[in-house]
Write a protein that holds these residues in place. Structure first.
Motif, PDB file in Angstrom:
ATOM      1  N   ARG A  48      -7.238   3.587   1.538  1.00 48.01           N
ATOM      2  CA  ARG A  48      -6.511   3.357   2.765  1.00 48.01           C
ATOM      3  C   ARG A  48      -5.435   1.544   2.345  1.00 48.01           C
ATOM      4  O   ARG A  48      -4.219   1.976   2.433  1.00 48.01           O
ATOM      5  CB  ARG A  48      -7.627   2.713   4.309  1.00 48.01           C
ATOM      6  CG  ARG A  48      -6.571   1.970   5.027  1.00 48.01           C
ATOM      7  CD  ARG A  48      -6.999   3.576   5.788  1.00 48.01           C
ATOM      8  NE  ARG A  48      -5.819   2.892   7.291  1.00 48.01           N
ATOM      9  CZ  ARG A  48      -4.747   3.440   7.370  1.00 48.01           C
ATOM     10  NH1 ARG A  48      -4.326   4.852   7.355  1.00 48.01           N
ATOM     11  NH2 ARG A  48      -4.640   2.845   9.031  1.00 48.01           N
ATOM     12  N   LEU A  49      -6.241   1.216   1.918  1.00 46.65           N
ATOM     13  CA  LEU A  49      -5.154  -0.097   1.341  1.00 46.65           C
ATOM     14  C   LEU A  49      -4.019   0.575   0.115  1.00 46.65           C
ATOM     15  O   LEU A  49      -2.527   0.329   0.666  1.00 46.65           O
ATOM     16  CB  LEU A  49      -5.743  -1.288   0.228  1.00 46.65           C
ATOM     17  CG  LEU A  49      -6.381  -1.778   1.361  1.00 46.65           C
ATOM     18  CD1 LEU A  49      -7.518  -3.187   0.308  1.00 46.65           C
ATOM     19  CD2 LEU A  49      -5.110  -3.325   2.115  1.00 46.65           C
ATOM     20  N   LEU A  50      -4.283   1.429  -0.259  1.00 42.31           N
ATOM     21  CA  LEU A  50      -2.826   1.761  -1.617  1.00 42.31           C
ATOM     22  C   LEU A  50      -1.927   3.114  -0.724  1.00 42.31           C
ATOM     23  O   LEU A  50      -1.428   2.445  -0.745  1.00 42.31           O
ATOM     24  CB  LEU A  50      -3.933   3.200  -2.747  1.00 42.31           C
ATOM     25  CG  LEU A  50      -4.480   2.118  -3.668  1.00 42.31           C
ATOM     26  CD1 LEU A  50      -5.379   2.718  -4.524  1.00 42.31           C
ATOM     27  CD2 LEU A  50      -3.368   1.215  -3.982  1.00 42.31           C
ATOM     28  N   GLU A  51      -3.169   3.389   0.475  1.00 44.16           N
ATOM     29  CA  GLU A  51      -2.031   4.634   1.272  1.00 44.16           C
ATOM     30  C   GLU A  51      -1.183   3.581   1.914  1.00 44.16           C
ATOM     31  O   GLU A  51       0.253   3.516   1.913  1.00 44.16           O
ATOM     32  CB  GLU A  51      -2.644   4.865   1.701  1.00 44.16           C
ATOM     33  CG  GLU A  51      -2.255   6.475   3.416  1.00 44.16           C
ATOM     34  CD  GLU A  51      -3.271   6.846   4.367  1.00 44.16           C
ATOM     35  OE1 GLU A  51      -2.487   7.245   5.059  1.00 44.16           O
ATOM     36  OE2 GLU A  51      -4.063   7.177   3.472  1.00 44.16           O
ATOM     37  N   ILE A  52      -1.506   2.393   2.664  1.00 37.58           N
ATOM     38  CA  ILE A  52      -0.369   1.535   3.283  1.00 37.58           C
ATOM     39  C   ILE A  52       0.382   1.040   2.418  1.00 37.58           C
ATOM     40  O   ILE A  52       2.021   1.080   2.655  1.00 37.58           O
ATOM     41  CB  ILE A  52      -1.498   0.667   4.246  1.00 37.58           C
ATOM     42  CG1 ILE A  52      -2.782   1.250   5.313  1.00 37.58           C
ATOM     43  CG2 ILE A  52      -0.901  -0.598   5.540  1.00 37.58           C
ATOM     44  CD1 ILE A  52      -1.648   2.248   6.754  1.00 37.58           C
ATOM     45  N   GLN A  94       9.361  -1.186   2.729  1.00 32.98           N
ATOM     46  CA  GLN A  94      10.501  -2.539   3.116  1.00 32.98           C
ATOM     47  C   GLN A  94      10.412  -3.510   1.411  1.00 32.98           C
ATOM     48  O   GLN A  94      11.022  -4.281   1.878  1.00 32.98           O
ATOM     49  CB  GLN A  94       8.672  -3.484   4.095  1.00 32.98           C
ATOM     50  CG  GLN A  94       8.822  -3.012   4.524  1.00 32.98           C
ATOM     51  CD  GLN A  94       7.399  -3.933   5.718  1.00 32.98           C
ATOM     52  OE1 GLN A  94       7.033  -5.303   5.014  1.00 32.98           O
ATOM     53  NE2 GLN A  94       6.529  -3.305   6.566  1.00 32.98           N
ATOM     54  N   GLY A  95      10.439  -2.840   0.802  1.00 30.37           N
ATOM     55  CA  GLY A  95      10.198  -2.991  -0.505  1.00 30.37           C
ATOM     56  C   GLY A  95       9.998  -4.074  -0.604  1.00 30.37           C
ATOM     57  O   GLY A  95       8.698  -4.376  -0.800  1.00 30.37           O
ATOM     58  N   PRO A  96      10.436  -5.156  -1.532  1.00 29.13           N
ATOM     59  CA  PRO A  96       9.384  -6.476  -1.983  1.00 29.13           C
ATOM     60  C   PRO A  96       9.367  -7.521  -1.195  1.00 29.13           C
ATOM     61  O   PRO A  96       8.472  -8.439  -0.453  1.00 29.13           O
ATOM     62  CB  PRO A  96      11.229  -7.686  -2.718  1.00 29.13           C
ATOM     63  CG  PRO A  96      11.988  -5.999  -3.327  1.00 29.13           C
ATOM     64  CD  PRO A  96      11.724  -5.321  -2.382  1.00 29.13           C
ATOM     65  N   ALA A 102      -0.917  -9.559   3.124  1.00 26.64           N
ATOM     66  CA  ALA A 102      -1.102 -10.159   4.693  1.00 26.64           C
ATOM     67  C   ALA A 102      -1.133  -9.073   5.727  1.00 26.64           C
ATOM     68  O   ALA A 102      -1.835  -8.289   6.416  1.00 26.64           O
ATOM     69  CB  ALA A 102      -1.001 -10.790   5.511  1.00 26.64           C
ATOM     70  N   ALA A 103       0.603  -7.999   5.832  1.00 27.56           N
ATOM     71  CA  ALA A 103       0.923  -7.438   6.693  1.00 27.56           C
ATOM     72  C   ALA A 103      -0.226  -5.990   6.388  1.00 27.56           C
ATOM     73  O   ALA A 103      -0.339  -5.039   7.210  1.00 27.56           O
ATOM     74  CB  ALA A 103       2.122  -6.974   6.595  1.00 27.56           C
ATOM     75  N   MET A 151      10.806   1.084  -2.809  1.00 26.48           N
ATOM     76  CA  MET A 151       9.552   0.794  -3.929  1.00 26.48           C
ATOM     77  C   MET A 151       9.661   0.134  -4.929  1.00 26.48           C
ATOM     78  O   MET A 151       8.553  -0.883  -5.900  1.00 26.48           O
ATOM     79  CB  MET A 151       8.030   1.903  -3.681  1.00 26.48           C
ATOM     80  CG  MET A 151       7.114   1.386  -4.667  1.00 26.48           C
ATOM     81  SD  MET A 151       5.591   2.659  -4.915  1.00 26.48           S
ATOM     82  CE  MET A 151       4.372   2.277  -3.391  1.00 26.48           C
ATOM     83  N   CYS A 152      10.430   0.596  -5.959  1.00 31.84           N
ATOM     84  CA  CYS A 152      11.109   0.480  -7.193  1.00 31.84           C
ATOM     85  C   CYS A 152      11.873  -0.592  -6.562  1.00 31.84           C
ATOM     86  O   CYS A 152      11.500  -1.140  -7.780  1.00 31.84           O
ATOM     87  CB  CYS A 152      12.738   1.627  -7.709  1.00 31.84           C
ATOM     88  SG  CYS A 152      11.612   3.492  -8.423  1.00 31.84           S
TER      89      CYS A 152
END
Length: 191
Positions: free
Chosen positions: A18-22, A30-32, A37-38, A106-107
């Motif tokens: 779930r963490l990896l998916e989110i 949002q990138g960097p 926390a979010a 993400m890149c």
């Protein structure tokens, strides 16, 4: 008496996935700017749980990226099983460039992580090489792709296409796939 290695509980595995998916979605959007926390809050877990699985923000980012590339690369075997090497390669390239376009943020986050002297792409290079090798080998066997293309050459083309696709429209990316396919099929025995 030696103790057996501790197995990861199913709820811990579920939390990790779930963490990896989110995280993948957050870094893609949002990138960097995406924060652990979010991500933890959206996944419905505490920050401590996130950091137990991923001790640093970079570790989370690299794991999320690796998961996404794994999902893209896993498609190569299924495509080769159902199509000629050239058809499978075209379909995979379309999928890969769609992924690259959707994950340009993400890149950007991964490139920011380069400052930490880590290579965030090291984990995915082998995955991409294996997928491209599967496609190129299938095309060489059935004669639908050039036999003189090495997986390294094809991977260089694919990586360059992905870098450009991040700044392109879907129509431009589709034309790029057609150009790549022209290069990969020129003088193929089945062409």
């Amino acid at each position: 008496m030696p103790t057996a290695p501790r197995r990861t509980r199913s709820d811990a595995l579920h939390n990790r996935e779930r963490l990896l998916e989110i995280a993948a979605r957050a870094f893609a959007e949002q990138g960097p700017e995406a924060t652990p926390a979010a991500i933890a809050k959206q996944a419905g877990v505490g920050v401590g749980t996130l950091y137990r699985h991923f001790p640093t923000r970079e570790a989370l980012l690299v794991a999320a990226h690796t998961r996404q590339i794994t999902l893209v690369c896993e498609k190569a075997d299924g495509l080769v099983a159902r199509h000629t090497g050239a058809e499978a390669t075209r379909a995979w390239l379309d999928h890969f460039l769609d992924h690259a376009m959707a994950n340009s943020n993400m890149c950007a986050a991964l490139n920011a992580a380069l400052a930490s002297d880590a290579d965030p792409y090291a984990h995915t290079h082998t995955l991409l090489n294996d997928a491209v090798t599967t496609l190129i080998d299938a095309g060489a066997r059935d004669g639908s792709l050039r036999a003189d293309i090495t997986p390294g050459d094809a991977l260089l083309l694919v990586g360059s296409a992905a870098a450009w696709a991040q700044h392109s429209t879907r129509e431009q990316a589709h034309r790029l796939v057609e150009l790549l396919m022209d290069a990969l099929t020129k003088n193929a025995t089945a062409a």
